[in-house]
Every structure is written in structure tokens, then in C-alpha cells.
Design a protein around this motif. Structure first.
Motif, PDB file in Angstrom:
ATOM      1  N   THR A  78       0.516  -1.276  -0.042  1.00 37.19           N
ATOM      2  CA  THR A  78       0.029   0.224  -0.114  1.00 37.19           C
ATOM      3  C   THR A  78       1.131   0.514  -0.141  1.00 37.19           C
ATOM      4  OG1 THR A  78      -1.901   1.229   0.549  1.00 37.19           O
ATOM      5  CG2 THR A  78      -0.206   0.377   2.411  1.00 37.19           C
ATOM      6  N   SER A  83      -3.986   1.982   4.307  1.00 37.06           N
ATOM      7  CA  SER A  83      -3.372   0.991   4.679  1.00 37.06           C
ATOM      8  C   SER A  83      -4.013   0.225   5.271  1.00 37.06           C
ATOM      9  CB  SER A  83      -1.642   1.159   4.544  1.00 37.06           C
ATOM     10  OG  SER A  83      -1.394   2.220   6.188  1.00 37.06           O
ATOM     11  N   LEU A  87      -3.334  -3.642   3.151  1.00 41.18           N
ATOM     12  CA  LEU A  87      -2.081  -3.986   3.085  1.00 41.18           C
ATOM     13  C   LEU A  87      -2.695  -5.775   3.948  1.00 41.18           C
ATOM     14  CD1 LEU A  87       1.379  -3.856   3.186  1.00 41.18           C
ATOM     15  CD2 LEU A  87       0.849  -2.969   5.808  1.00 41.18           C
ATOM     16  N   LYS A 105       3.394  -9.261   6.420  1.00 41.40           N
ATOM     17  CA  LYS A 105       3.184  -7.869   5.881  1.00 41.40           C
ATOM     18  C   LYS A 105       4.172  -7.320   7.372  1.00 41.40           C
ATOM     19  CE  LYS A 105      -1.719  -7.149   8.536  1.00 41.40           C
ATOM     20  NZ  LYS A 105      -2.719  -6.824   8.301  1.00 41.40           N
TER      21      LYS A 105
END
Length: 244
Positions: A78, A83, A87, A105
Motif C-alpha cells: 500500500t 493502508s 495491506l 506484512k
């Protein structure tokens, strides 16, 4: 989402020993001094497996049995303030009973911690780095308060910590020769820095972190601003031994 291939059907009147390389999808890189995405978990019967583990034993196929194969896609990176909802971590890849987890992530937005996975995502600023999985990959690196993100972990090395000058380097992947050539797989992405120098990408297809107001994102595993990660992979090779 995982892509299902197969199933593979073993029908020959022989014992089939299968060497394999199974790599999960990489994690997405975070936003705003965010952490790099972790490389997908790596499991292999050829050379060293991920996370410093010993090579695994070849898979012994049973005659007349179908085996499922699923290749996990990478997580979404992102580069915007949404985000935390965009994400994502990578998805696992599976061959028969062998599963390689997706990479974690990176830390982002208001969620500073990197996520755990095959290899862990790097943290944003003061967050905690994501843990790797034994026999698959290493942990992510740590960021620096208000300045940088940590690098995502790789199959061969932990993600680097950020500093006042650089985002953390993505952890190296592993060189595996299952195809006959030595190729690196499952590296982590570099952490980002708002100004100055972003963290470097790594052996194994991790991208560098972003810079400045147009790219303050962590470099996911094969990730470019907001795109899906990739380089999830599954390779097998077999040898027959005839029944006597």
C-alpha cells in the motif's frame, strides 16, 4: 487467493521420490516509514531449507494417489492512508502435505507491528517486528522512532534494523539449485524512510523501500507501490525406482 493446480496423480507402478521447493507468497510493504514485507516461507529438500533448517527429506509418493497443489499469491502492498485495510500478508503454498506459509506484512499506518509469517514483516517506527517460522524463514527488522521502517525477513537472513539514515535492508533469500541453476528465492523487502535513503532490497526478489512523499512505503517481497507481491513458487522433480 491461492491458485489451485492439479491434482497430481501418481499412477506408475514405481516408487516415486520427489524433491521439491515450495515458497509461499510474500507479504505487502507498509506505508509512512513502514516496514518491508516478509518473504514467503521456503521449504526445500534440495540444499538448506528456510530459517536455517536442514534440508527436508524427499516426498515419497504413493501409487494411485492424487496430490493437491496450491500456489499462494502474494499480499497487497500500500502507498496510501488506507493502508491498514488494504495491506495484507502473503498466502501459503502447498504440495501434498508440505505447506510454506505466506510472508508477514510490514508495519504501517496506525499498526506499527510487522506481522508474523513464513518470514516476518519489518516494523514501522517503534513497533515490534514480525516473527518468522522455524524451518521456513527469519524475523523482520525493527524501525526507528518517527524515522524509518525495518526490513522484512527472508528465508536466509533476518530483516535489517532501520537507522537514522536508512530503512532496514530486506533479509536475504536462499540460493536453491533444484532447476540445475543456483537461484535466490524468498528474500524480504526493504524498509522505508520519509527522506534520505530507503532500505535496500535483497537477494531473492525483495524490492527496495520507497522515499519521500510520493513513495513512503516499505518494499514488499517483489512489491511496487500498491501492487501484489509475487514470486510464490512450487517446483518438483522426481526419480523413479521400479518395483522388483
Amino acid at each position: 487467493f491461492p491458485v489451485t493446480i492439479g491434482p497430481i496423480s501418481i499412477t506408475s507402478l514405481a516408487i516415486l521420490e520427489i524433491d521439491y521447493l515450495v515458497v509461499g507468497g510474500g507479504g505487502g510493504g507498509g506505508y509512512d516509514n513502514g516496514g518491508g514485507g516478509g518473504g514467503g516461507g521456503l521449504r526445500s529438500s534440495v540444499g538448506t531449507t528456510g530459517g536455517g533448517g536442514a534440508p527436508e527429506s524427499p516426498f515419497v509418493a504413493t501409487i494411485g494417489t492424487n496430490y493437491s497443489v496450491s500456489v499462494g499469491t502474494g499480499g497487497r502492498g500500500t502507498s496510501d492512508t488506507l493502508s491498514s485495510t488494504v495491506l495484507s500478508s502473503g498466502n501459503p503454498s502447498t504440495f501434498a502435505t508440505i505447506t510454506a506459509l505466506g510472508g508477514g506484512k510490514g508495519g504501517t499506518g496506525g499498526t506499527f507491528d510487522g506481522s508474523s509469517g513464513g518470514s516476518g514483516g519489518g516494523s514501522k517506527r517503534t513497533g515490534a517486528a514480525g516473527a518468522g517460522t522455524n524451518g521456513q524463514g527469519f524475523s523482520g527488522g525493527l524501525g526507528v522512532t518517527g524515522i524509518t521502517g525495518g526490513g522484512g525477513g527472508g528465508a536466509g537472513q533476518a530483516g535489517g534494523n532501520g537507522s537514522s539514515s536508512f530503512g532496514g535492508k530486506g533479509g536475504d533469500g536462499l540460493a536453491i539449485s533444484i532447476t540445475g541453476s543456483s537461484v535466490y528465492y524468498a528474500g524480504g523487502g526493504g524498509g522505508s524512510k520519509r527522506t534520505g535513503a530507503a532500505g535496500a532490497g535483497t537477494n531473492g526478489q525483495g524490492f527496495s523501500g520507497g522515499l519521500g512523499v510520493t513513495g513512503i512505503t516499505g518494499g514488499g517481497f517483489r512489491w511496487k507501490r500498491g501492487n501484489m507481491c509475487s514470486q510464490e513458487i512450487l517446483i518438483v522433480r522426481g526419480s523413479y525406482r521400479d518395483w522388483e
